[in-house]
Scaffold this motif. Structure first.
Motif, PDB file in Angstrom:
ATOM      1  N   MET A  34      -2.638   6.280 -13.835  1.00 43.99           N
ATOM      2  CA  MET A  34      -2.855   6.631 -12.447  1.00 43.99           C
ATOM      3  C   MET A  34      -4.079   5.870 -11.944  1.00 43.99           C
ATOM      4  O   MET A  34      -5.140   5.950 -12.533  1.00 43.99           O
ATOM      5  N   PRO A  35      -3.938   5.151 -10.825  1.00 42.33           N
ATOM      6  CA  PRO A  35      -5.092   4.407 -10.306  1.00 42.33           C
ATOM      7  C   PRO A  35      -6.138   5.351  -9.737  1.00 42.33           C
ATOM      8  O   PRO A  35      -5.825   6.455  -9.301  1.00 42.33           O
ATOM      9  N   THR A  36      -7.355   4.915  -9.766  1.00 40.38           N
ATOM     10  CA  THR A  36      -8.406   5.698  -9.127  1.00 40.38           C
ATOM     11  C   THR A  36      -8.395   5.389  -7.639  1.00 40.38           C
ATOM     12  O   THR A  36      -8.019   4.290  -7.223  1.00 40.38           O
ATOM     13  N   VAL A  37      -8.755   6.357  -6.852  1.00 39.00           N
ATOM     14  CA  VAL A  37      -8.769   6.182  -5.407  1.00 39.00           C
ATOM     15  C   VAL A  37     -10.121   5.636  -4.994  1.00 39.00           C
ATOM     16  O   VAL A  37     -11.158   6.239  -5.275  1.00 39.00           O
ATOM     17  N   ALA A  38     -10.092   4.481  -4.366  1.00 36.20           N
ATOM     18  CA  ALA A  38     -11.332   3.860  -3.910  1.00 36.20           C
ATOM     19  C   ALA A  38     -11.813   4.537  -2.635  1.00 36.20           C
ATOM     20  O   ALA A  38     -11.026   5.092  -1.874  1.00 36.20           O
ATOM     21  N   HIS A  39     -13.088   4.480  -2.399  1.00 38.61           N
ATOM     22  CA  HIS A  39     -13.664   4.972  -1.145  1.00 38.61           C
ATOM     23  C   HIS A  39     -13.848   3.766  -0.243  1.00 38.61           C
ATOM     24  O   HIS A  39     -14.564   2.836  -0.578  1.00 38.61           O
ATOM     25  N   TYR A  40     -13.171   3.782   0.910  1.00 43.87           N
ATOM     26  CA  TYR A  40     -13.184   2.649   1.813  1.00 43.87           C
ATOM     27  C   TYR A  40     -14.087   2.924   3.004  1.00 43.87           C
ATOM     28  O   TYR A  40     -14.103   4.025   3.536  1.00 43.87           O
ATOM     29  N   HIS A  41     -14.792   1.914   3.438  1.00 40.79           N
ATOM     30  CA  HIS A  41     -15.600   1.998   4.655  1.00 40.79           C
ATOM     31  C   HIS A  41     -14.937   1.163   5.745  1.00 40.79           C
ATOM     32  O   HIS A  41     -15.581   0.628   6.608  1.00 40.79           O
ATOM     33  N   ARG A  42     -13.633   1.038   5.671  1.00 40.92           N
ATOM     34  CA  ARG A  42     -12.816   0.292   6.614  1.00 40.92           C
ATOM     35  C   ARG A  42     -11.424   0.887   6.529  1.00 40.92           C
ATOM     36  O   ARG A  42     -11.167   1.767   5.721  1.00 40.92           O
ATOM     37  N   GLU A  43     -10.516   0.383   7.347  1.00 39.85           N
ATOM     38  CA  GLU A  43      -9.138   0.871   7.260  1.00 39.85           C
ATOM     39  C   GLU A  43      -8.496   0.362   5.987  1.00 39.85           C
ATOM     40  O   GLU A  43      -8.695  -0.783   5.589  1.00 39.85           O
ATOM     41  N   ILE A  44      -7.720   1.208   5.348  1.00 41.37           N
ATOM     42  CA  ILE A  44      -6.995   0.814   4.147  1.00 41.37           C
ATOM     43  C   ILE A  44      -5.726   0.089   4.583  1.00 41.37           C
ATOM     44  O   ILE A  44      -5.090   0.468   5.563  1.00 41.37           O
ATOM     45  N   THR A  45      -5.361  -0.970   3.877  1.00 42.23           N
ATOM     46  CA  THR A  45      -4.195  -1.769   4.258  1.00 42.23           C
ATOM     47  C   THR A  45      -2.922  -1.202   3.637  1.00 42.23           C
ATOM     48  O   THR A  45      -2.977  -0.487   2.626  1.00 42.23           O
ATOM     49  N   PRO A  46      -1.752  -1.539   4.195  1.00 43.35           N
ATOM     50  CA  PRO A  46      -0.501  -1.111   3.580  1.00 43.35           C
ATOM     51  C   PRO A  46      -0.368  -1.585   2.128  1.00 43.35           C
ATOM     52  O   PRO A  46       0.143  -0.846   1.283  1.00 43.35           O
ATOM     53  N   SER A  47      -0.836  -2.777   1.805  1.00 40.68           N
ATOM     54  CA  SER A  47      -0.765  -3.265   0.422  1.00 40.68           C
ATOM     55  C   SER A  47      -1.619  -2.419  -0.508  1.00 40.68           C
ATOM     56  O   SER A  47      -1.242  -2.151  -1.648  1.00 40.68           O
ATOM     57  N   GLU A  48      -2.778  -1.975  -0.021  1.00 44.96           N
ATOM     58  CA  GLU A  48      -3.632  -1.108  -0.838  1.00 44.96           C
ATOM     59  C   GLU A  48      -2.981   0.258  -1.032  1.00 44.96           C
ATOM     60  O   GLU A  48      -3.082   0.847  -2.114  1.00 44.96           O
ATOM     61  N   ILE A  49      -2.285   0.753  -0.020  1.00 49.74           N
ATOM     62  CA  ILE A  49      -1.555   2.013  -0.168  1.00 49.74           C
ATOM     63  C   ILE A  49      -0.469   1.848  -1.216  1.00 49.74           C
ATOM     64  O   ILE A  49      -0.297   2.696  -2.094  1.00 49.74           O
ATOM     65  N   LYS A  50       0.256   0.740  -1.169  1.00 51.04           N
ATOM     66  CA  LYS A  50       1.295   0.477  -2.159  1.00 51.04           C
ATOM     67  C   LYS A  50       0.706   0.478  -3.569  1.00 51.04           C
ATOM     68  O   LYS A  50       1.289   1.047  -4.498  1.00 51.04           O
ATOM     69  N   ASP A  51      -0.455  -0.146  -3.743  1.00 50.89           N
ATOM     70  CA  ASP A  51      -1.097  -0.171  -5.064  1.00 50.89           C
ATOM     71  C   ASP A  51      -1.447   1.225  -5.542  1.00 50.89           C
ATOM     72  O   ASP A  51      -1.425   1.498  -6.742  1.00 50.89           O
ATOM     73  N   LEU A  52      -1.748   2.134  -4.611  1.00 43.67           N
ATOM     74  CA  LEU A  52      -2.105   3.498  -4.979  1.00 43.67           C
ATOM     75  C   LEU A  52      -0.898   4.384  -5.259  1.00 43.67           C
ATOM     76  O   LEU A  52      -0.945   5.226  -6.147  1.00 43.67           O
ATOM     77  N   VAL A  53       0.189   4.197  -4.502  1.00 44.71           N
ATOM     78  CA  VAL A  53       1.315   5.138  -4.604  1.00 44.71           C
ATOM     79  C   VAL A  53       2.532   4.594  -5.333  1.00 44.71           C
ATOM     80  O   VAL A  53       3.434   5.357  -5.669  1.00 44.71           O
ATOM     81  N   GLY A  54       2.615   3.312  -5.567  1.00 45.92           N
ATOM     82  CA  GLY A  54       3.759   2.763  -6.275  1.00 45.92           C
ATOM     83  C   GLY A  54       4.763   2.099  -5.358  1.00 45.92           C
ATOM     84  O   GLY A  54       4.591   2.049  -4.146  1.00 45.92           O
ATOM     85  N   ILE A  55       5.852   1.639  -5.941  1.00 48.50           N
ATOM     86  CA  ILE A  55       6.813   0.805  -5.226  1.00 48.50           C
ATOM     87  C   ILE A  55       7.779   1.601  -4.355  1.00 48.50           C
ATOM     88  O   ILE A  55       8.084   1.223  -3.240  1.00 48.50           O
ATOM     89  N   SER A  56       8.312   2.719  -4.829  1.00 49.13           N
ATOM     90  CA  SER A  56       9.326   3.472  -4.085  1.00 49.13           C
ATOM     91  C   SER A  56       8.894   4.910  -3.848  1.00 49.13           C
ATOM     92  O   SER A  56       9.537   5.850  -4.298  1.00 49.13           O
ATOM     93  N   PRO A  57       7.821   5.117  -3.129  1.00 53.12           N
ATOM     94  CA  PRO A  57       7.325   6.484  -2.946  1.00 53.12           C
ATOM     95  C   PRO A  57       8.032   7.242  -1.832  1.00 53.12           C
ATOM     96  O   PRO A  57       8.751   6.679  -1.025  1.00 53.12           O
TER      97      PRO A  57
END
Length: 147
Positions: free
Chosen positions: A1-24
């Motif tokens: 399970m990836p760790t959730v980064a703390h962002y000081h900007r908007e998170i991108t769709p690609s970063e969301i994909k990296d966090l949740v997987g391919i077919s969420p």
């Protein structure tokens, strides 16, 4: 399970994909017109979305009504079924490329606005209106899908 980064900007769709997987299975609360949903579908073509939005101006522009992987729920998510007061935003945002730049509807919510009024002077809020609401528990019971 990836760790959730703390962002000081908007998170991108690609970063969301990296966090949740391919077919969420994604629940998007406050999807506005579906712009972010569409961007996430572009990087996660196997994803399935349940999008919730109570704002009528945004719903009129919702771009994925007929998409087979997107279900739009025209209501807000709160702690109870029924209705609740919703504070619609407005304002003229010069230089914005948003379709609602002359009647800003991205900032509405179920709480009386406070900090937003200080942080962004261009965004204002209208008087509250009653909108339909649901709960995540009801959604789970209705769709029998694990959250």
């Amino acid at each position: 399970m990836p760790t959730v980064a703390h962002y000081h900007r908007e998170i991108t769709p690609s970063e969301i994909k990296d966090l949740v997987g391919i077919s969420p299975f994604i629940i998007e609360i406050g999807c506005n017109d579906g712009e972010d949903t569409e961007a996430m579908l572009n990087v996660m073509p196997g994803a399935h979305f349940h999008c919730f939005e109570p704002e009528q101006r945004a719903l009129a522009r919702f771009r994925l009504r007929d998409h087979p992987q997107v279900v739009l729920h025209e209501c807000g998510v709160t702690h109870r079924l029924g209705t609740a007061q919703f504070w619609p935003s407005t304002g003229d945002i010069p230089g914005s490329t948003a379709p609602c730049k002359h009647d800003w509807d991205y900032s509405g919510g179920f709480s009386r606005p406070t900090g937003h009024l200080i942080r962004d002077k261009l965004v204002q809020f209208k008087e509250p209106i009653e909108v339909p609401t649901t709960t995540l528990d009801y959604f789970y019971d209705e769709y029998q899908h694990p959250i």
